[in-house]
Design a protein around this motif. Sequence first.
Motif, mmCIF file in Angstrom:
data_model
loop_
_atom_site.group_PDB
_atom_site.id
_atom_site.type_symbol
_atom_site.label_atom_id
_atom_site.label_comp_id
_atom_site.label_asym_id
_atom_site.label_seq_id
_atom_site.Cartn_x
_atom_site.Cartn_y
_atom_site.Cartn_z
ATOM 1 N N TYR A 93 -1.233 -3.947 -12.931
ATOM 2 C CA TYR A 93 -0.286 -4.347 -13.971
ATOM 3 C C TYR A 93 0.776 -3.303 -14.300
ATOM 4 O O TYR A 93 1.647 -3.558 -15.132
ATOM 5 N N GLU A 94 0.769 -2.136 -13.635
ATOM 6 C CA GLU A 94 1.749 -1.107 -13.957
ATOM 7 C C GLU A 94 3.172 -1.559 -13.659
ATOM 8 O O GLU A 94 4.098 -1.235 -14.397
ATOM 9 N N LYS A 95 3.365 -2.351 -12.612
ATOM 10 C CA LYS A 95 4.716 -2.823 -12.272
ATOM 11 C C LYS A 95 5.284 -3.733 -13.361
ATOM 12 O O LYS A 95 6.495 -3.840 -13.522
ATOM 13 N N ASP A 96 4.400 -4.387 -14.103
ATOM 14 C CA ASP A 96 4.821 -5.258 -15.199
ATOM 15 C C ASP A 96 4.887 -4.520 -16.534
ATOM 16 O O ASP A 96 5.123 -5.141 -17.575
ATOM 17 N N GLU A 97 4.632 -3.209 -16.495
ATOM 18 C CA GLU A 97 4.658 -2.355 -17.678
ATOM 19 C C GLU A 97 3.705 -2.838 -18.768
ATOM 20 O O GLU A 97 4.028 -2.825 -19.958
ATOM 21 N N ILE A 98 2.519 -3.274 -18.347
ATOM 22 C CA ILE A 98 1.484 -3.707 -19.283
ATOM 23 C C ILE A 98 0.529 -2.542 -19.503
ATOM 24 O O ILE A 98 0.020 -1.953 -18.541
ATOM 25 N N GLU A 99 0.298 -2.212 -20.758
ATOM 26 C CA GLU A 99 -0.624 -1.132 -21.107
ATOM 27 C C GLU A 99 -2.055 -1.674 -21.094
ATOM 28 O O GLU A 99 -2.344 -2.680 -21.741
ATOM 29 N N VAL A 100 -2.921 -0.997 -20.350
ATOM 30 C CA VAL A 100 -4.314 -1.430 -20.214
ATOM 31 C C VAL A 100 -5.229 -0.382 -20.823
ATOM 32 O O VAL A 100 -5.065 0.812 -20.581
ATOM 33 N N SER A 101 -6.205 -0.829 -21.631
ATOM 34 C CA SER A 101 -7.199 0.106 -22.155
ATOM 35 C C SER A 101 -8.572 -0.555 -22.156
ATOM 36 O O SER A 101 -8.702 -1.759 -22.354
ATOM 37 N N PHE A 102 -9.569 0.255 -21.883
ATOM 38 C CA PHE A 102 -10.970 -0.163 -21.960
ATOM 39 C C PHE A 102 -11.609 0.656 -23.067
ATOM 40 O O PHE A 102 -11.434 1.875 -23.126
ATOM 41 N N LYS A 103 -12.345 -0.006 -23.943
ATOM 42 C CA LYS A 103 -12.997 0.671 -25.063
ATOM 43 C C LYS A 103 -14.472 0.314 -25.082
ATOM 44 O O LYS A 103 -14.861 -0.769 -24.666
ATOM 45 N N LYS A 104 -15.254 1.224 -25.590
ATOM 46 C CA LYS A 104 -16.686 0.974 -25.733
ATOM 47 C C LYS A 104 -16.886 0.079 -26.957
ATOM 48 O O LYS A 104 -16.614 0.470 -28.075
ATOM 49 N N GLY A 105 -17.326 -1.142 -26.725
ATOM 50 C CA GLY A 105 -17.583 -2.089 -27.809
ATOM 51 C C GLY A 105 -19.052 -2.097 -28.206
ATOM 52 O O GLY A 105 -19.399 -2.244 -29.361
ATOM 53 N N GLY A 106 -19.921 -1.948 -27.193
ATOM 54 C CA GLY A 106 -21.351 -1.901 -27.443
ATOM 55 C C GLY A 106 -21.977 -3.234 -27.814
ATOM 56 O O GLY A 106 -23.137 -3.295 -28.222
ATOM 57 N N GLN A 107 -21.223 -4.335 -27.662
ATOM 58 C CA GLN A 107 -21.738 -5.634 -28.077
ATOM 59 C C GLN A 107 -22.849 -6.125 -27.139
ATOM 60 O O GLN A 107 -22.786 -5.916 -25.945
ATOM 61 N N PRO A 108 -23.856 -6.793 -27.703
ATOM 62 C CA PRO A 108 -24.880 -7.428 -26.876
ATOM 63 C C PRO A 108 -24.365 -8.774 -26.356
ATOM 64 O O PRO A 108 -23.375 -9.306 -26.872
ATOM 65 N N LEU A 109 -25.008 -9.296 -25.346
ATOM 66 C CA LEU A 109 -24.748 -10.633 -24.785
ATOM 67 C C LEU A 109 -23.439 -10.760 -24.020
ATOM 68 O O LEU A 109 -23.374 -11.438 -23.014
ATOM 69 N N TYR A 110 -22.374 -10.146 -24.480
ATOM 70 C CA TYR A 110 -21.092 -10.233 -23.787
ATOM 71 C C TYR A 110 -20.831 -8.937 -23.036
ATOM 72 O O TYR A 110 -20.772 -7.870 -23.630
ATOM 73 N N TYR A 111 -20.658 -9.070 -21.705
ATOM 74 C CA TYR A 111 -20.343 -7.880 -20.919
ATOM 75 C C TYR A 111 -18.977 -7.328 -21.326
ATOM 76 O O TYR A 111 -18.806 -6.116 -21.438
ATOM 77 N N TYR A 112 -18.025 -8.227 -21.502
ATOM 78 C CA TYR A 112 -16.686 -7.823 -21.903
ATOM 79 C C TYR A 112 -16.130 -8.815 -22.916
ATOM 80 O O TYR A 112 -16.374 -10.015 -22.829
ATOM 81 N N ILE A 113 -15.365 -8.288 -23.863
ATOM 82 C CA ILE A 113 -14.520 -9.099 -24.726
ATOM 83 C C ILE A 113 -13.100 -8.605 -24.476
ATOM 84 O O ILE A 113 -12.834 -7.400 -24.506
ATOM 85 N N ILE A 114 -12.207 -9.542 -24.191
ATOM 86 C CA ILE A 114 -10.859 -9.192 -23.748
ATOM 87 C C ILE A 114 -9.820 -9.704 -24.753
ATOM 88 O O ILE A 114 -9.921 -10.833 -25.228
ATOM 89 N N SER A 115 -8.850 -8.860 -25.035
ATOM 90 C CA SER A 115 -7.715 -9.230 -25.873
ATOM 91 C C SER A 115 -6.443 -8.994 -25.067
ATOM 92 O O SER A 115 -6.251 -7.904 -24.523
ATOM 93 N N VAL A 116 -5.613 -10.016 -24.967
ATOM 94 C CA VAL A 116 -4.340 -9.893 -24.258
ATOM 95 C C VAL A 116 -3.238 -10.262 -25.245
ATOM 96 O O VAL A 116 -3.263 -11.324 -25.847
ATOM 97 N N GLU A 117 -2.284 -9.319 -25.422
ATOM 98 C CA GLU A 117 -1.199 -9.546 -26.378
ATOM 99 C C GLU A 117 0.151 -9.378 -25.696
ATOM 100 O O GLU A 117 0.302 -8.579 -24.832
#
Length: 109
Positions: A85-109
């Motif tokens: 996504y760097e060519k589209d100038e989209i900032e990407v970040s991964f954060k430690k959520g620590g939530q159970p049941l969901y491997y990932y929760i994703i927010s796209v803005e």
Amino acid sequence: SKVASGQLTYAVRDTQIDDLVIKKDDILGMVEGKITAVGRDMDDVLNKVVSEMVDEDTEFITVYCGKDVKQSQADRMLKAFEAKYEKDEIEVSFKKGGQPLYYYIISVE
């Protein structure tokens, strides 16, 4: 209205939803609460879900890692998304959520 949400979790039983055949322990990718991707490879399902969520107005992708996601796996996907996504100038970040049941929760803005 400008924020899309997604999640990755796992199937607890065999089922079929619409045209998706789901087996117990498959990785389920959801966008806005609807299952849109099913697979056995977590990285592949995450990539499909994020790709579906991103559009021409996207500026940020934030991924919250669940308690069962290894740091090395999160780091690998962060690098892959940054490269994709760097060519589209989209900032990407991964954060430690620590939530159970969901491997990932994703927010796209």
